[in-house]
Design a protein around this motif. Sequence first.
Motif, short mmCIF file in Angstrom:
data_model
loop_
_atom_site.label_atom_id
_atom_site.label_comp_id
_atom_site.label_asym_id
_atom_site.label_seq_id
_atom_site.Cartn_x
_atom_site.Cartn_y
_atom_site.Cartn_z
N THR A 100 7.82 -4.91 8.56
CA THR A 100 7.32 -5.63 7.39
C THR A 100 8.01 -6.97 7.23
O THR A 100 7.37 -8.00 6.96
CB THR A 100 7.52 -4.78 6.12
N ASP A 101 9.33 -6.99 7.41
CA ASP A 101 10.06 -8.25 7.33
C ASP A 101 9.60 -9.23 8.41
O ASP A 101 9.54 -10.45 8.18
CB ASP A 101 11.57 -8.00 7.48
N ALA A 102 9.29 -8.72 9.60
CA ALA A 102 8.93 -9.60 10.72
C ALA A 102 7.47 -10.03 10.69
O ALA A 102 7.14 -11.17 11.04
CB ALA A 102 9.24 -8.89 12.04
N GLY A 129 10.32 -0.97 7.55
CA GLY A 129 10.93 -2.09 6.85
C GLY A 129 11.14 -3.29 7.77
O GLY A 129 10.88 -4.44 7.39
N ALA A 130 11.61 -3.04 9.01
CA ALA A 130 11.86 -4.13 9.94
C ALA A 130 10.56 -4.83 10.33
O ALA A 130 10.49 -6.07 10.39
CB ALA A 130 12.56 -3.59 11.19
N ALA A 143 8.04 -1.15 1.99
CA ALA A 143 7.18 -2.31 1.74
C ALA A 143 6.44 -2.22 0.42
O ALA A 143 5.62 -3.09 0.12
CB ALA A 143 6.16 -2.45 2.88
N TRP A 179 3.37 -6.54 5.67
CA TRP A 179 3.02 -5.12 5.59
C TRP A 179 1.67 -4.80 6.22
O TRP A 179 1.49 -3.72 6.78
CB TRP A 179 3.05 -4.65 4.14
N ALA A 207 6.42 -5.33 -1.77
CA ALA A 207 5.60 -6.39 -1.19
C ALA A 207 4.12 -6.09 -1.35
O ALA A 207 3.31 -7.00 -1.62
CB ALA A 207 5.95 -6.57 0.29
#
Length: 382
Positions: A155-157, A152-153, A30, A160, A33
Amino acid sequence: MSRPLPRGGTFLLAAMAGTAIANNYAVQPALTAVATDLDVPLSVIGLVPTAALAGCTTGFALLLPLTDHLAPNRLVAAQLTALAAALALAATARDAFVLLVAYLLVGAAASVAAQAGNIAGRHARPGRAGTGVALVAAGLSAGILLSRLVGGALTDALGWRRMLLVFAALALLGALAAATLLPRHRPPAPRGYRATLAALPPLLLHRPGLRRAVATGALWYFAFNLVWIALTLTLARPPHSLGPTAIGLYSLAGILGFAALPVTGRLTDRYGPRTVITAAMLAAAAGTAVLATGLDTPWRTALGLALFDAGCFAAQAANQSRVIALDPARSGSLSGVYLVVYFTIGALGTAVAAPLLDALGWQGTGLTALSALLLAAALGRR
């Protein structure tokens, strides 16, 4: 005499170790981001993993010796609560300075993962110390292997900030479980905490067994970091020119090391840590030799990494058992000295990887790591 852990206590410690140490790595996917959100250069946010490692090393030096002074339930619960607070601070950070301070604290609190292994060894049932340490090491390894994927998963969902709050909630759940289920007995400490810290540096001078354990562990951690950094750089360059995702897939080879740890514990209890360390180093050396022959074939690279990781993971679990067995009453102090030197020499392997790769090429760098592993195998027998 230490009171044994309750049923399931070792698995609880393994879960705590894995979720705690994961916080040193989960933010890494992340970072871009985070840099965008805080409107600062990526080079500045890139210091976050460094801050976490510096904090963790400080925690090994200053907090791990507390296992010799405080009851496990209070110590682990307090440190996991501190971890949750540090993660909450990071999640609400509005500038890079606050985030870096927060990650120094996150790293220090995440050193509870090492405390968990120490507690598992000290409070194991007779003849089961190696198994206990290895199970916690398996949890710790799982946390490291899965941390970037989960971070990572999430953070995408969720973004962060919420990702960090999820890990903070897990830390609080661990704190509650630790306060309820871990032993409440305070170890009899013959000296105060300040005196314990003052006595740490002389331990290397007065404990030949600790010196051997430190030298052996430092050699393979140097080789571990050297191989992985040099491998990543080599695969990213022509003629391989692999992207980050393809290179990252090779980290899955570490699953073999994770799977081997429970067996490692049983073998350590049965045959002793020295035999296991020597065998593990020879396996890691064999894997390094395979890697040094070239990286043109993916299956051969994966095989070499699997042997290499399995050997290093197994040796670390056996070596920690050896350190704890030197003096169970002072195992926190002994482990603190061991891990501080271990991480320091490992950082050296990270620092010299690129210069060695440029000077010697991939094969020369691999042979350098192979030499360190063979020396570790020889020292492991002493």
